[in-house]
Design a protein around this motif. Sequence first.
Motif, mmCIF file in Angstrom:
data_model
loop_
_atom_site.group_PDB
_atom_site.id
_atom_site.type_symbol
_atom_site.label_atom_id
_atom_site.label_comp_id
_atom_site.label_asym_id
_atom_site.label_seq_id
_atom_site.Cartn_x
_atom_site.Cartn_y
_atom_site.Cartn_z
ATOM 1 N N THR A 1 0.828 -1.200 0.000
ATOM 2 C CA THR A 1 0.000 0.000 0.000
ATOM 3 C C THR A 1 0.865 1.254 0.000
ATOM 4 O O THR A 1 1.995 1.243 0.473
ATOM 5 C CB THR A 1 -0.952 0.042 1.212
ATOM 6 O OG1 THR A 1 -0.180 0.087 2.404
ATOM 7 C CG2 THR A 1 -1.878 -1.161 1.237
ATOM 8 N N THR A 2 0.299 2.295 -0.551
ATOM 9 C CA THR A 2 0.967 3.586 -0.642
ATOM 10 C C THR A 2 0.068 4.627 0.020
ATOM 11 O O THR A 2 -1.160 4.541 -0.085
ATOM 12 C CB THR A 2 1.200 3.958 -2.119
ATOM 13 O OG1 THR A 2 1.979 2.925 -2.733
ATOM 14 C CG2 THR A 2 1.919 5.281 -2.267
ATOM 15 N N ARG A 3 0.676 5.618 0.690
ATOM 16 C CA ARG A 3 -0.071 6.729 1.278
ATOM 17 C C ARG A 3 -0.176 7.839 0.238
ATOM 18 O O ARG A 3 0.809 8.196 -0.413
ATOM 19 C CB ARG A 3 0.631 7.295 2.511
ATOM 20 C CG ARG A 3 0.542 6.478 3.749
ATOM 21 C CD ARG A 3 -0.833 6.300 4.334
ATOM 22 N NE ARG A 3 -1.305 7.452 5.117
ATOM 23 C CZ ARG A 3 -2.564 7.607 5.471
ATOM 24 N NH1 ARG A 3 -3.488 6.751 5.123
ATOM 25 N NH2 ARG A 3 -2.923 8.647 6.188
ATOM 26 N N TYR A 4 -1.371 8.352 0.100
ATOM 27 C CA TYR A 4 -1.666 9.397 -0.873
ATOM 28 C C TYR A 4 -2.389 10.564 -0.207
ATOM 29 O O TYR A 4 -3.036 10.392 0.827
ATOM 30 C CB TYR A 4 -2.597 8.876 -1.971
ATOM 31 C CG TYR A 4 -2.028 7.809 -2.845
ATOM 32 C CD1 TYR A 4 -1.260 8.131 -3.962
ATOM 33 C CD2 TYR A 4 -2.286 6.462 -2.588
ATOM 34 C CE1 TYR A 4 -0.759 7.142 -4.789
ATOM 35 C CE2 TYR A 4 -1.780 5.472 -3.410
ATOM 36 C CZ TYR A 4 -1.021 5.811 -4.509
ATOM 37 O OH TYR A 4 -0.519 4.834 -5.329
ATOM 38 N N SER B 1 -4.645 5.343 2.308
ATOM 39 C CA SER B 1 -3.748 4.290 1.833
ATOM 40 C C SER B 1 -4.489 3.470 0.796
ATOM 41 O O SER B 1 -5.690 3.221 0.927
ATOM 42 C CB SER B 1 -3.332 3.370 2.986
ATOM 43 O OG SER B 1 -2.581 4.088 3.930
ATOM 44 N N ASP C 1 -3.081 3.992 -9.763
ATOM 45 C CA ASP C 1 -2.023 4.992 -9.794
ATOM 46 C C ASP C 1 -2.676 6.338 -9.505
ATOM 47 O O ASP C 1 -3.891 6.424 -9.333
ATOM 48 C CB ASP C 1 -1.310 4.992 -11.149
ATOM 49 C CG ASP C 1 -2.271 5.212 -12.316
ATOM 50 O OD1 ASP C 1 -3.269 5.949 -12.167
ATOM 51 O OD2 ASP C 1 -2.025 4.652 -13.391
ATOM 52 N N ASP D 1 1.309 11.002 -4.200
ATOM 53 C CA ASP D 1 1.836 10.149 -3.140
ATOM 54 C C ASP D 1 2.811 10.916 -2.250
ATOM 55 O O ASP D 1 3.211 12.042 -2.543
ATOM 56 C CB ASP D 1 2.468 8.870 -3.698
ATOM 57 C CG ASP D 1 3.737 9.095 -4.498
ATOM 58 O OD1 ASP D 1 4.354 10.178 -4.425
ATOM 59 O OD2 ASP D 1 4.142 8.156 -5.208
ATOM 60 N N HIS D 2 3.176 10.282 -1.147
ATOM 61 C CA HIS D 2 4.056 10.919 -0.161
ATOM 62 C C HIS D 2 5.385 11.356 -0.778
ATOM 63 O O HIS D 2 5.858 12.468 -0.508
ATOM 64 C CB HIS D 2 4.314 9.986 1.022
ATOM 65 C CG HIS D 2 5.378 10.505 1.934
ATOM 66 N ND1 HIS D 2 5.156 11.533 2.825
ATOM 67 C CD2 HIS D 2 6.681 10.162 2.073
ATOM 68 C CE1 HIS D 2 6.280 11.798 3.469
ATOM 69 N NE2 HIS D 2 7.217 10.988 3.038
ATOM 70 N N THR E 1 0.935 11.911 5.061
ATOM 71 C CA THR E 1 1.130 10.809 4.103
ATOM 72 C C THR E 1 2.398 10.004 4.390
ATOM 73 O O THR E 1 2.673 9.032 3.692
ATOM 74 C CB THR E 1 1.187 11.329 2.651
ATOM 75 O OG1 THR E 1 2.242 12.276 2.528
ATOM 76 C CG2 THR E 1 -0.148 11.936 2.229
ATOM 77 N N PRO F 1 4.954 7.332 5.686
ATOM 78 C CA PRO F 1 4.780 5.937 6.097
ATOM 79 C C PRO F 1 4.895 5.819 7.610
ATOM 80 O O PRO F 1 5.633 6.577 8.256
ATOM 81 C CB PRO F 1 5.935 5.206 5.416
ATOM 82 C CG PRO F 1 6.419 6.132 4.343
ATOM 83 C CD PRO F 1 6.078 7.516 4.795
#
Length: 184
Positions: free
Chosen positions: A2-5, A49, A54, A80-81, A180, A182
């Motif tokens: 997962t990615t923080r946005y 997250s 994209d 994203d972060h 954002t 991690p």
Amino acid sequence: MTTRYAALLRGINVGGARKVPMADLRALMENLGHDDVRTHLQSGQAVFSSGHGDEESLAAELARGIERHFGFGVEVIVRDHAYLRAVADACPFPAADLEPRQLHVTYFSAPVTPDRFAEIDPAAFLPEEFRLGDRALYLYAPNGLGRSKLAERLAKPRVTRGVVATTRNWNTVLKLVELTAPAA
């Protein structure tokens, strides 16, 4: 993975128009399958997250969801972060020496080139200044955004045509980087 946005919504909750309650926005984003959804202020920032999509597809999905749920369109930029951190780090102005109300970042949905701003005479707006970055424009407005003639000029449709542009003050820029980040 997962990615923080951060999702930046343009032009909501301003002057009583296009009302998007933050609790409803959080619920909508959770229903779209996003995790750890938080909102910041009432002016259109949410962090979340996600393990799918994209930036562009996430922005389009959220814009469609908002239109279905609230009945009006909202332009959305998702970043994203790493991008948000890079924008903050690349600030060409001495951010630590300025009041946060004097410094702003306009985020663009796509890259912009200097020729878009060619008809703006920077000397005519001094001491206000702007610089371009990666899908971003940094604006130094010593008397604040509300009094800025340069900000008004930079927001003209002929300058922003073909891209979504949304501006945040420096406090919000830094807060989005923080929100954002991690988990440690």
